[in-house]
Scaffold this motif. Structure first.
Motif, PDB file in Angstrom:
ATOM      1  N   ARG A   1      -7.158   2.995  -7.770  1.00 55.21           N
ATOM      2  CA  ARG A   1      -6.550   2.424  -6.460  1.00 55.21           C
ATOM      3  C   ARG A   1      -6.034   1.115  -6.485  1.00 55.21           C
ATOM      4  O   ARG A   1      -5.592   0.571  -5.435  1.00 55.21           O
TER       5      ARG A   1
ATOM      6  N   GLY B   1       0.794  -0.981   0.079  1.00 50.40           N
ATOM      7  CA  GLY B   1      -0.026   0.004  -0.032  1.00 50.40           C
ATOM      8  C   GLY B   1       0.794   1.073  -0.052  1.00 50.40           C
ATOM      9  O   GLY B   1       1.743   1.607   0.862  1.00 50.40           O
TER      10      GLY B   1
ATOM     11  N   THR C   1      -3.134   0.466  -3.890  1.00 50.45           N
ATOM     12  CA  THR C   1      -2.852  -0.929  -3.517  1.00 50.45           C
ATOM     13  C   THR C   1      -2.188  -1.604  -4.734  1.00 50.45           C
ATOM     14  O   THR C   1      -2.890  -1.766  -5.440  1.00 50.45           O
TER      15      THR C   1
ATOM     16  N   GLY D   1       0.114   5.145  -0.258  1.00 49.84           N
ATOM     17  CA  GLY D   1      -0.793   6.266  -0.452  1.00 49.84           C
ATOM     18  C   GLY D   1      -2.191   5.547  -0.617  1.00 49.84           C
ATOM     19  O   GLY D   1      -2.684   4.690   0.162  1.00 49.84           O
ATOM     20  N   GLU D   2      -3.073   5.978  -1.357  1.00 47.67           N
ATOM     21  CA  GLU D   2      -4.475   5.450  -1.770  1.00 47.67           C
ATOM     22  C   GLU D   2      -4.317   4.299  -2.585  1.00 47.67           C
ATOM     23  O   GLU D   2      -5.308   3.796  -2.991  1.00 47.67           O
TER      24      GLU D   2
END
Length: 275
Positions: A249, A110, A115, A112-113
């Motif tokens: 994401r 992970g 994955t 930041g935002e």
């Protein structure tokens, strides 16, 4: 040596043993003439992964018995060390994350935002090798009942069949106690099926039973022409680990350990898939 603080953090863990000793045992089991630098590096890597919450990889490496299993796990182990070394401790890294999937991808990272889901793929296994692996597992299971503290190696001819296993296992049982250190013993079964067995003592390691150290092919196996299709299918199989589409994401990646013998086949396979 492990620090007192680190040892305390492992209290109750069956693998609390000094990682230097564990590294020596791993290399002894596959009969690899490891240097002190190799042993120290593996020991340090294991300690690093434990600190980063990746102890599951250490356990898998320790539990691996066959040379191929150890080497495949070391490839994942080395990749995990790269991830842990190049990302700060605030970035979470997990191995076989406990998400609600039957076969989760190998690594989850992970940043930041975003994955990153990473699946490693071992390209070395052919259908023939899978068949041979099943036979080796049967041999390992049967001979583990022999209470002789030695390692043994086993190489099978390409035409070796499962029906010949009982005779081979009896051959190993008969020879285990009296075999001279380092001698290669040739077994010949029905229809000229052959196996080569070698026994050796476990230096500085206490074994309670006959333990498989390595296994492989008795002869060179010609595999020309199989690589491209196998790699293509391996990639498709690896992609099956991702149960979701890529979006901003979630980034899905497949990592392949290659060498100069596989590079051309990998490039051909990827090019063929794109066109």
């Amino acid at each position: 040596m492990l620090s007192t603080e680190f040892r305390d953090s492992l209290e109750g863990n069956e693998y609390m043993e000094d990682y230097l000793s564990i590294a020596r045992k791993i290399f002894a089991g596959i009969r690899y003439e490891a240097s002190e630098e190799d042993i120290t590096r593996l020991s340090d890597n294991m300690a690093l992964l434990e600190r980063r919450g990746l102890g599951k990889l250490n356990k898998r490496l320790i539990d691996s018995k066959r040379t191929r299993e150890v080497l495949a796990t070391i490839a994942e182990h080395n990749f995990a060390v790269i991830l842990a070394s190049r990302h700060c401790t605030t970035i979470p890294i997990s191995y076989e994350s406990d998400i609600d999937l039957k076969l989760p991808p190998d690594f989850k990272l992970g940043i930041g935002e975003v994955t990153y889901w990473i699946q490693m793929k071992d390209l070395s296994r052919l259908e023939r090798e899978n068949r041979q692996d099943n036979m080796i597992q049967q041999i390992k299971k049967e001979v583990s009942e022999i209470k002789i503290g030695k390692f043994f190696g086993c190489k099978l001819s390409d035409n070796f069949k499962e029906s010949c296993l009982p005779d081979l296992i009896n051959f190993i049982k008969d020879k285990a106690a009296s075999a001279v250190e380092g001698d290669s013993l040739l077994f010949t079964g029905k229809n000229n099926q052959k196996a080569k067995i070698e026994f050796w003592s476990a230096a500085n390691i206490l074994l309670s039973e006959l333990t498989l150290g390595y296994a492989g092919d008795l002869e060179m196996i010609e595999q020309t022409g199989l690589a491209r299709e196998q790699i293509k299918q391996s990639m498709l199989n690896a992609a099956g680990a991702f149960d979701w589409e890529v979006d901003w994401r979630n980034i899905n990646r497949i990592v392949v350990e290659a060498d100069n013998k596989k590079d051309i086949d990998i490039c051909d396979c990827i090019y063929e898939q794109q066109v």
